[in-house]
Design an enzyme around this catalytic site. Structure first.
Site, mmCIF file in Angstrom:
data_model
loop_
_atom_site.group_PDB
_atom_site.id
_atom_site.type_symbol
_atom_site.label_atom_id
_atom_site.label_comp_id
_atom_site.label_asym_id
_atom_site.label_seq_id
_atom_site.Cartn_x
_atom_site.Cartn_y
_atom_site.Cartn_z
ATOM 1 N N GLY A 30 0.857 -1.187 0.000
ATOM 2 C CA GLY A 30 0.000 0.000 0.000
ATOM 3 C C GLY A 30 0.888 1.231 0.000
ATOM 4 O O GLY A 30 2.002 1.214 -0.542
ATOM 5 N N PHE A 31 0.428 2.293 0.662
ATOM 6 C CA PHE A 31 1.189 3.543 0.618
ATOM 7 C C PHE A 31 2.563 3.394 1.265
ATOM 8 O O PHE A 31 3.568 3.822 0.710
ATOM 9 C CB PHE A 31 0.398 4.653 1.319
ATOM 10 C CG PHE A 31 -0.608 5.270 0.409
ATOM 11 C CD1 PHE A 31 -0.239 6.253 -0.492
ATOM 12 C CD2 PHE A 31 -1.920 4.856 0.430
ATOM 13 C CE1 PHE A 31 -1.164 6.820 -1.351
ATOM 14 C CE2 PHE A 31 -2.859 5.420 -0.414
ATOM 15 C CZ PHE A 31 -2.476 6.401 -1.307
ATOM 16 N N VAL A 77 0.199 -13.195 3.934
ATOM 17 C CA VAL A 77 1.100 -13.493 5.056
ATOM 18 C C VAL A 77 0.251 -13.884 6.267
ATOM 19 O O VAL A 77 -0.786 -13.282 6.543
ATOM 20 C CB VAL A 77 1.991 -12.273 5.359
ATOM 21 C CG1 VAL A 77 2.708 -12.416 6.691
ATOM 22 C CG2 VAL A 77 3.004 -12.084 4.236
ATOM 23 N N GLU A 129 -17.101 12.255 2.019
ATOM 24 C CA GLU A 129 -16.920 12.154 0.564
ATOM 25 C C GLU A 129 -17.958 11.219 -0.056
ATOM 26 O O GLU A 129 -18.531 11.508 -1.104
ATOM 27 C CB GLU A 129 -15.483 11.685 0.263
ATOM 28 C CG GLU A 129 -14.484 12.786 0.589
ATOM 29 C CD GLU A 129 -13.018 12.401 0.459
ATOM 30 O OE1 GLU A 129 -12.191 13.310 0.440
ATOM 31 O OE2 GLU A 129 -12.695 11.211 0.404
HETATM 32 C C1 LIG Z 1 -11.717 5.045 1.462
HETATM 33 C C2 LIG Z 1 -10.473 5.659 2.032
HETATM 34 C C3 LIG Z 1 -10.159 6.980 1.749
HETATM 35 C C4 LIG Z 1 -9.010 7.548 2.271
HETATM 36 N N1 LIG Z 1 -8.728 8.851 1.948
HETATM 37 C C5 LIG Z 1 -7.576 9.395 2.390
HETATM 38 C C6 LIG Z 1 -7.221 10.727 2.002
HETATM 39 O O1 LIG Z 1 -7.965 11.406 1.296
HETATM 40 N N2 LIG Z 1 -6.030 11.216 2.438
HETATM 41 C C7 LIG Z 1 -5.193 10.467 3.227
HETATM 42 O O2 LIG Z 1 -4.100 10.952 3.575
HETATM 43 N N3 LIG Z 1 -5.497 9.227 3.608
HETATM 44 C C8 LIG Z 1 -6.668 8.674 3.216
HETATM 45 N N4 LIG Z 1 -6.992 7.403 3.592
HETATM 46 C C9 LIG Z 1 -6.090 6.674 4.507
HETATM 47 C C10 LIG Z 1 -4.933 6.093 3.744
HETATM 48 O O3 LIG Z 1 -5.371 5.440 2.588
HETATM 49 C C11 LIG Z 1 -4.183 5.142 4.667
HETATM 50 O O4 LIG Z 1 -3.713 5.871 5.780
HETATM 51 C C12 LIG Z 1 -3.006 4.494 3.952
HETATM 52 O O5 LIG Z 1 -3.464 3.698 2.886
HETATM 53 C C13 LIG Z 1 -2.179 3.659 4.912
HETATM 54 O O6 LIG Z 1 -1.152 3.052 4.199
HETATM 55 P P1 LIG Z 1 -0.595 1.622 4.632
HETATM 56 O O7 LIG Z 1 0.597 1.365 3.765
HETATM 57 O O8 LIG Z 1 -0.446 1.571 6.092
HETATM 58 O O9 LIG Z 1 -1.764 0.605 4.290
HETATM 59 P P2 LIG Z 1 -2.528 0.326 2.934
HETATM 60 O O10 LIG Z 1 -2.301 1.407 1.951
HETATM 61 O O11 LIG Z 1 -3.926 0.011 3.316
HETATM 62 O O12 LIG Z 1 -1.821 -0.991 2.368
HETATM 63 C C14 LIG Z 1 -1.859 -2.216 3.040
HETATM 64 C C15 LIG Z 1 -1.464 -3.296 2.052
HETATM 65 O O13 LIG Z 1 -1.215 -4.498 2.775
HETATM 66 C C16 LIG Z 1 -1.792 -5.592 2.094
HETATM 67 N N5 LIG Z 1 -2.042 -6.623 3.092
HETATM 68 C C17 LIG Z 1 -2.828 -6.528 4.193
HETATM 69 N N6 LIG Z 1 -2.761 -7.673 4.896
HETATM 70 C C18 LIG Z 1 -1.933 -8.517 4.229
HETATM 71 C C19 LIG Z 1 -1.472 -9.853 4.457
HETATM 72 N N7 LIG Z 1 -1.850 -10.552 5.525
HETATM 73 N N8 LIG Z 1 -0.622 -10.398 3.571
HETATM 74 C C20 LIG Z 1 -0.229 -9.714 2.471
HETATM 75 N N9 LIG Z 1 -0.625 -8.451 2.209
HETATM 76 C C21 LIG Z 1 -1.465 -7.856 3.085
HETATM 77 C C22 LIG Z 1 -3.055 -4.999 1.475
HETATM 78 O O14 LIG Z 1 -3.502 -5.793 0.384
HETATM 79 C C23 LIG Z 1 -2.572 -3.619 1.055
HETATM 80 O O15 LIG Z 1 -2.059 -3.607 -0.246
HETATM 81 C C24 LIG Z 1 -8.150 6.797 3.094
HETATM 82 C C25 LIG Z 1 -8.456 5.465 3.382
HETATM 83 C C26 LIG Z 1 -9.605 4.899 2.859
HETATM 84 C C27 LIG Z 1 -9.929 3.462 3.159
#
Ligand SMILES: Cc1cc2nc3c(=O)[nH]c(=O)nc-3n(C[C@H](O)[C@H](O)[C@H](O)COP(=O)(O)OP(=O)(O)OC[C@H]3O[C@@H](n4cnc5c(N)ncnc54)[C@H](O)[C@@H]3O)c2cc1C
Length: 422
Positions: free
Chosen positions: A20-21, A87, A178
């Site tokens: 993800g991000f 995982v 939104e």
């Molecule tokens: C609908 C929505 C709108 C949003 N809008 C905003 C916004 O406008 N501005 C903003 O700043 N933030 C926004 N956010 C929040 C932002 O998207 C999150 O803070 C951000 O995505 C966090 O990044 P991350 O890498 O922690 O997790 P994520 O981006 O959620 O990535 C997690 C990744 O881990 C993978 N994963 C999970 N579990 C497993 C596993 N067991 N094995 C293998 N892979 C796994 C998933 O498939 C995913 O690809 C929004 C969130 C949502 C849901």
């Protein structure tokens, strides 16, 4: 069963779980370092731009405009391996990631598995009130919303038609605001004139917020501005009332029963099960507490970042669950890994807070950029420009921009498709 991989130089094996991000930000830097042997594991084959997911859920954008294959984003490099798999655990003492019976050895592990929906102890509500987190969620929500209009068109009983044309969004954070704004515009403008027996503009859209105001992380004046703009779009905002029941017939809020065919959940998030994998105590939201350099206490080889983790800033408050935080943490981890390989020590993570934005609807958004508060059309333009700039591919930027311009000029949406069945 230890993973069968080509010979891997010891000390340089980095495994990132979650693209993800946070995970992708780290991976994109580390993939360019030939001295690093990088494995990225994600249960999906795509990296998702969640901030624009609500537009997929409301027929404005198509899935490929907000998601890209991880393999394509990282591929073509001999030091990078991408695995699509789930995982299931981590063996800290053996330094191996578990995928069922399969084991992937690491020297450095980055856990960036994001968050899931939380129904505050009412998981039985999940089938009636889906949340928005993945592309599958967005397509299912789009199906529910559009199917309700189709069923209302065919329905002869007035009460049933009223229930079908009532959409409740639970949660007044950015995603709830939104979604509610976009659904109201879908009903009032995009679907106008498409039906013979119903007027989609008469659909009731309710936004339920348990707290005292919408958009609580934003400065208070912006919350009231967003609420006023939502009301102008016809959204009924209920504040200070929590949902106490939710089933196939609708929701109960503050003792009032609201019959609704579509209920959407935007109220709570719970971190991924990483704390259990790592055998550490999570905070109340299920997040893994880390040291200021984003590592696990006593395990400098394990980083936990993004929505899965909680780390406090200099002011003692935890960083918010935002894409920008995850992104900056991912880049910080990549820098730390490179610094260690060069024999330098860790540095604490510092978050550069550029602000927060939320879209309300056409010509309406709210933004805090540094100390500046903006609303209305200017905030809306800034939201659009920033989000276009954040998309990871040039093709998507062109595709999204042309879709938005077409929608702005015609009031129509390009992806109003019902796909699959409930
Ligand atoms: C609908 C929505 C709108 C949003 N809008 C905003 C916004 O406008 N501005 C903003 O700043 N933030 C926004 N956010 C929040 C932002 O998207 C999150 O803070 C951000 O995505 C966090 O990044 P991350 O890498 O922690 O997790 P994520 O981006 O959620 O990535 C997690 C990744 O881990 C993978 N994963 C999970 N579990 C497993 C596993 N067991 N094995 C293998 N892979 C796994 C998933 O498939 C995913 O690809 C929004 C969130 C949502 C849901």
């Amino acid at each position: 069963m230890t993973d069968l991989v080509p010979s891997r130089p010891h000390g340089r094996r980095v495994v990132i779980v979650g693209a993800g991000f946070g995970g992708m930000a780290a991976a994109r830097v580390l993939a360019r370092q030939k001295t690093v042997d990088l494995t990225v594991v994600d249960r999906r084959n795509h990296h998702l731009f969640q901030p624009m997911l609500y537009q997929v859920a409301t027929g404005g954008l198509a899935p490929p405009q907000v998601a890209w294959p991880i393999r394509r984003l990282l591929g073509g490099r001999s030091n990078v391996r991408v695995l699509m798999d789930e995982v299931t655990g981590v063996d800290k003492s053996a330094r191996e990631v578990l995928i069922g019976k399969r084991r992937i050895p690491y020297d450095t592990l980055v856990i960036a598995t994001g968050a899931a929906h939380s129904y505050f102890g009412h998981d039985e509500w999940a089938p009636f009130a889906p949340g928005l987190k993945t592309l599958e969620d967005a397509i299912a929500i789009r199906r529910r919303i559009l199917s309700a209009f189709e069923q209302a068109e065919a329905c002869a009983v007035a009460d049933d038609r009223g229930r079908l044309l009532t959409i409740v969004v639970v949660g007044g954070g950015p995603t709830g605001v939104e979604l509610a704004g976009s659904i109201a515009e879908l009903a009032r403008f995009a679907l106008a004139g498409d039906f013979r027996c119903i007027d989609p503009g008469e659909a009731r859209v309710l936004l339920i917020q348990a707290g005292p105001r919408l958009l609580e992380p934003f400065p208070e004046p912006l919350s009231w501005k967003a609420e006023a703009d939502l009301k102008r779009l016809g959204v009924e905002v209920r504040r200070g009332a929590a949902v106490t029941a939710c089933d196939a017939g609708g929701v109960t809020v503050g003792g009032e029963r609201i019959p609704a065919a579509t209920v959407l959940w935007a109220a709570g998030v719970a971190a991924s099960p990483a704390a259990a994998w790592l055998g550490v105590a999570a905070d109340r939201a299920g997040r893994v507490p880390t040291l200021p350099d984003l590592t696990l206490p006593d395990h400098p080889e394990i980083f936990v970042i993004g929505d899965t983790s909680v780390v406090k800033g200099a002011d003692g408050r935890p960083f918010p669950g935002l894409a920008a935080v995850a992104n900056q943490q991912g880049r910080h981890v990549a820098k730390t890994v490179m610094a260690r390989l060069a024999g330098r020590g860790p540095a604490p993570f510092r978050y550069r807070d550029h602000g927060v934005l939320a879209m309300v609807g056409r010509n309406s958004a709210v933004a805090r950029i540094g100390r500046i508060h903006l609303s209305g059309r200017l905030a809306w333009v800034i939201w659009g420009v920033l989000h276009i700039g954040l998309l990871v591919s040039l093709r998507s930027r062109f595709a999204v921009m042309s879709e938005w311009i077409w929608s702005y000029l015609t009031y129509r949406r390009g992806a109003q498709l019902i796909i699959g069945r409930d």
